[in-house]
Design a protein around this motif. Structure first.
Motif, PDB file in Angstrom:
ATOM      1  N   ARG A  70     -53.695 -10.156 -10.989  1.00 54.71           N
ATOM      2  CA  ARG A  70     -54.045 -11.081 -12.121  1.00 54.71           C
ATOM      3  C   ARG A  70     -53.017 -10.129 -14.101  1.00 54.71           C
ATOM      4  N   ILE A  71     -53.207 -10.596 -15.175  1.00 52.26           N
ATOM      5  CA  ILE A  71     -52.453  -9.960 -15.948  1.00 52.26           C
ATOM      6  C   ILE A  71     -52.771  -8.236 -15.628  1.00 52.26           C
ATOM      7  N   THR A  72     -51.326  -8.032 -17.073  1.00 61.05           N
ATOM      8  CA  THR A  72     -51.658  -6.149 -16.559  1.00 61.05           C
ATOM      9  C   THR A  72     -52.993  -5.537 -17.664  1.00 61.05           C
ATOM     10  N   TRP A  73     -53.546  -6.742 -17.887  1.00 62.21           N
ATOM     11  CA  TRP A  73     -54.869  -6.043 -18.892  1.00 62.21           C
ATOM     12  C   TRP A  73     -55.760  -6.288 -18.612  1.00 62.21           C
ATOM     13  N   ASP A  74     -56.175  -6.616 -17.340  1.00 59.92           N
ATOM     14  CA  ASP A  74     -57.233  -6.573 -16.451  1.00 59.92           C
ATOM     15  C   ASP A  74     -57.259  -5.106 -15.708  1.00 59.92           C
ATOM     16  N   PHE A  75     -55.728  -4.582 -15.526  1.00 65.10           N
ATOM     17  CA  PHE A  75     -56.052  -2.906 -14.814  1.00 65.10           C
ATOM     18  C   PHE A  75     -55.512  -1.870 -16.294  1.00 65.10           C
ATOM     19  N   ARG A  76     -55.781  -1.829 -16.774  1.00 66.87           N
ATOM     20  CA  ARG A  76     -55.775  -1.090 -18.624  1.00 66.87           C
ATOM     21  C   ARG A  76     -57.189  -0.996 -19.068  1.00 66.87           C
ATOM     22  N   ARG A  77     -57.943   0.010 -18.221  1.00 64.88           N
ATOM     23  CA  ARG A  77     -59.409  -0.129 -19.718  1.00 64.88           C
ATOM     24  C   ARG A  77     -59.644   0.485 -20.566  1.00 64.88           C
ATOM     25  N   TYR A  78     -59.259  -0.115 -22.245  1.00 66.40           N
ATOM     26  CA  TYR A  78     -59.355   1.113 -22.565  1.00 66.40           C
ATOM     27  C   TYR A  78     -60.542   1.576 -23.700  1.00 66.40           C
ATOM     28  N   GLY A  79     -61.262   2.286 -23.804  1.00 67.35           N
ATOM     29  CA  GLY A  79     -62.124   2.258 -24.035  1.00 67.35           C
ATOM     30  C   GLY A  79     -63.398   2.629 -22.959  1.00 67.35           C
ATOM     31  N   ALA A  80     -64.362   3.503 -23.084  1.00 70.84           N
ATOM     32  CA  ALA A  80     -65.318   3.821 -22.098  1.00 70.84           C
ATOM     33  C   ALA A  80     -65.722   2.357 -21.504  1.00 70.84           C
ATOM     34  N   ASP A  81     -65.843   2.245 -22.215  1.00 73.45           N
ATOM     35  CA  ASP A  81     -66.682   0.450 -21.858  1.00 73.45           C
ATOM     36  C   ASP A  81     -66.225  -0.760 -21.576  1.00 73.45           C
ATOM     37  N   GLY A  82     -64.986  -0.699 -21.738  1.00 75.75           N
ATOM     38  CA  GLY A  82     -63.666  -1.827 -21.933  1.00 75.75           C
ATOM     39  C   GLY A  82     -63.795  -2.844 -20.399  1.00 75.75           C
ATOM     40  N   TRP A  83     -62.778  -3.825 -20.982  1.00 81.75           N
ATOM     41  CA  TRP A  83     -62.485  -4.367 -19.927  1.00 81.75           C
ATOM     42  C   TRP A  83     -61.655  -4.203 -18.990  1.00 81.75           C
ATOM     43  N   GLY A  84     -62.244  -4.554 -17.172  1.00 77.75           N
ATOM     44  CA  GLY A  84     -61.313  -4.218 -16.248  1.00 77.75           C
ATOM     45  C   GLY A  84     -61.313  -3.206 -15.656  1.00 77.75           C
ATOM     46  N   THR A  85     -60.746  -3.214 -14.728  1.00 79.77           N
ATOM     47  CA  THR A  85     -60.079  -1.389 -14.155  1.00 79.77           C
ATOM     48  C   THR A  85     -59.412  -1.310 -15.258  1.00 79.77           C
TER      49      THR A  85
END
Length: 499
Positions: free
Chosen positions: A230-245
């Protein structure tokens, strides 16, 4: 209180041997045994058939042959593996095999199992009527109904059978970690009760396991690589409850090279690799046949666009392109409305559009690149881009740098939005000879943009996308190893001089 079904009866039921003085006859006993045996065989047959159709570890073939160095038999030509040998970790099944075994739970809207068949390639095009109607019969065995997100399965399967795979980790130049991170996180992104802990759990467990491996501990991971489907932003969660892992940002991942379908251009460890398309040639001759076919097609449309307006996005650029298509008229532009799952179900509508167009419009999607970019080029159409990050800055190992004008068109989206230019005027400014030359350049690039289906690659000196990616990875690791050795030698020289 009534007994539970699993509770033993307090007294023998009527008709049991203890309540019946007459023992069963040998004939009736034989009959019962025969019936039970027939039922057993029927059950085994059902289970066998289910295994034939159910995506499981059968998609990950065992080595073909084995010796002390190469997992798949001695290499006939030592030059084949001069770049280095690859070691594939045998991970605990929870990180790959188990995800395939529960493929029906990976996606909330439909079963992902058909897309994981044939080692991640999906159903053959011959079994998909809409797709088989688009692809010529000669090329049909090379086409599949491939989803955009099975890269991890495709690469794992190929590497298990790769000619330069070694089973002696001490000889390896590169170590592959076959964690299906995209499949795992995808199963947690839309669940109503999914939590951050759910999305991070498998990645954290994997890294705990990996840190316990001697070769990972020795290098700190700089000679290890992983694929992210998947795209890299699905593996870079920014924020405590952001998107992805948070996988990419977890301790232990800071040196690992990531082959990802769309990477972060500011992170040198993210290497953008092509999205999987439906074209998976078996050998170089199949690629050449397809190249000749798409170059011979009569293309009635000047340009085409596959996409859908998104009402939730204010000033969505796709609306601008749909208006451009409408203004150009049906004799110059055709659009395919991708609302719902029309463009994902079989890929036929998109391929038919691009195979009939000289140019294809490629705006950004939810991220800067869409799989549509690669579908367009495999179909032999020239991509028209509006963001440099869609291709030029994202796939440096695969697309020629400094030659962008030879295989693509770039239009300033701001000028287009305010009406200073139009797509039709820009594209009609190219001569027929120039368009033909650009299309030839695109078609020449096709092998590097697709993932072949043969374990041995395309052959005949032709590299596919995996060959290009592995070549880049091995070159990076060799350079890193040389740098470490050079720095170590220089440090020892300084120590001797100080003595």
């Amino acid at each position: 209180m009534p007994e539970s079904p699993t509770s033993p009866p307090t007294s023998p039921p009527p008709g049991s041997p203890t309540n019946n003085a007459t023992p069963p006859s040998p004939v009736s006993a034989l009959l019962r045994a025969t019936v039970l045996f027939a039922a057993f065989l029927a059950l085994q047959l059902v289970l066998f058939k289910s295994l034939l159709t159910f995506p499981s570890s059968r998609f990950l073939p065992a080595p073909r042959r084995s010796n002390s160095t190469w997992a798949n038999g001695a290499v006939d030509d030592a030059e084949e593996c001069k770049a280095g040998l690859i070691y594939v970790y045998d991970l605990p099944p929870e990180f790959n095999h188990d995800l395939l075994a529960h493929c029906d739970r990976l996606w909330p809207w439909y079963s992902f199992c058909p897309y994981l068949s044939n080692g991640g390639l999906g159903r053959p095009a011959a079994e998909v009527p809409a797709l088989s109607a688009v692809v010529p019969n000669a090329s049909l065995p090379n086409w599949y109904n491939t989803d955009q997100f099975p890269l991890e399965v495709i690469v794992h399967r190929r590497l298990l059978s790769h000619r330069c795979r070694t089973i002696d980790a001490s000889l390896a130049t590169a170590f592959y970690v076959p964690f299906y991170a995209g499949l795992d996180v995808g199963s947690h992104l839309w669940g109503p009760n999914s939590t951050v802990a759910d999305r991070d759990r498998a990645g954290a467990r994997l890294l705990r396991w990996l840190r316990g491996q001697p070769f990972f501990a020795k290098s700190g991971g700089w000679d290890h690589f992983i694929t992210l489907g998947r795209i890299t932003w699905d593996f870079r969660r920014y924020g405590a409850d952001g998107w992805g892992t948070n996988l990419v940002l977890m301790p232990g991942m800071e040196n690992v090279t990531r082959l990802v379908i769309e990477g972060d251009r500011l992170d040198p460890l993210d290497v953008g690799v092509p999205y999987p398309t439906g074209f998976h040639p078996r050998r170089a001759a199949d690629v050449r046949a397809w190249q000749e076919y798409v170059l011979s097609l009569e293309r009635r449309n000047l340009f085409g666009f596959a996409g859908a307006p998104r009402s939730g996005f204010p000033d969505d650029f796709r609306d601008v392109l749909l208006e451009e298509c409408e203004d150009a008229g049906s004799d110059r532009c055709r659009a395919v409305d991708c609302r719902g799952t029309r463009c994902n179900d079989d890929g036929a509508a998109v391929m038919r559009l691009f195979m009939g167009s000289r140019f294809c419009l490629q705006p950004r999607g939810d991220s800067f690149t869409r799989r549509s970019l690669f579908d367009c080029m495999v179909a032999g159409a020239v991509p028209v881009l509006f963001w440099r990050r869609t291709a030029y800055d994202a796939y440096r190992w695969f697309l020629p740098r400094g030659e962008e004008g030879e295989w693509s068109v770039f239009i300033d989206r701001r000028a287009l939005r305010v009406g200073n230019v139009s797509v039709r005027d820009v594209l009609e400014g190219y001569s027929e000879r120039r368009v033909r030359r650009m299309r030839e350049r695109v078609v020449e690039m096709i092998p590097r943009l697709v993932y072949g289906s043969s374990p041995d690659g395309l052959g005949d000196g032709m590299d596919d996308a995996l060959d290009v990616a592995l070549g880049g990875v091995l070159k990076r690791f060799r350079h890193r190893r040389w740098s470490i050795g050079h720095e170590g030698s220089r440090g020892r020289s300084v120590e001797r001089a100080s003595d």
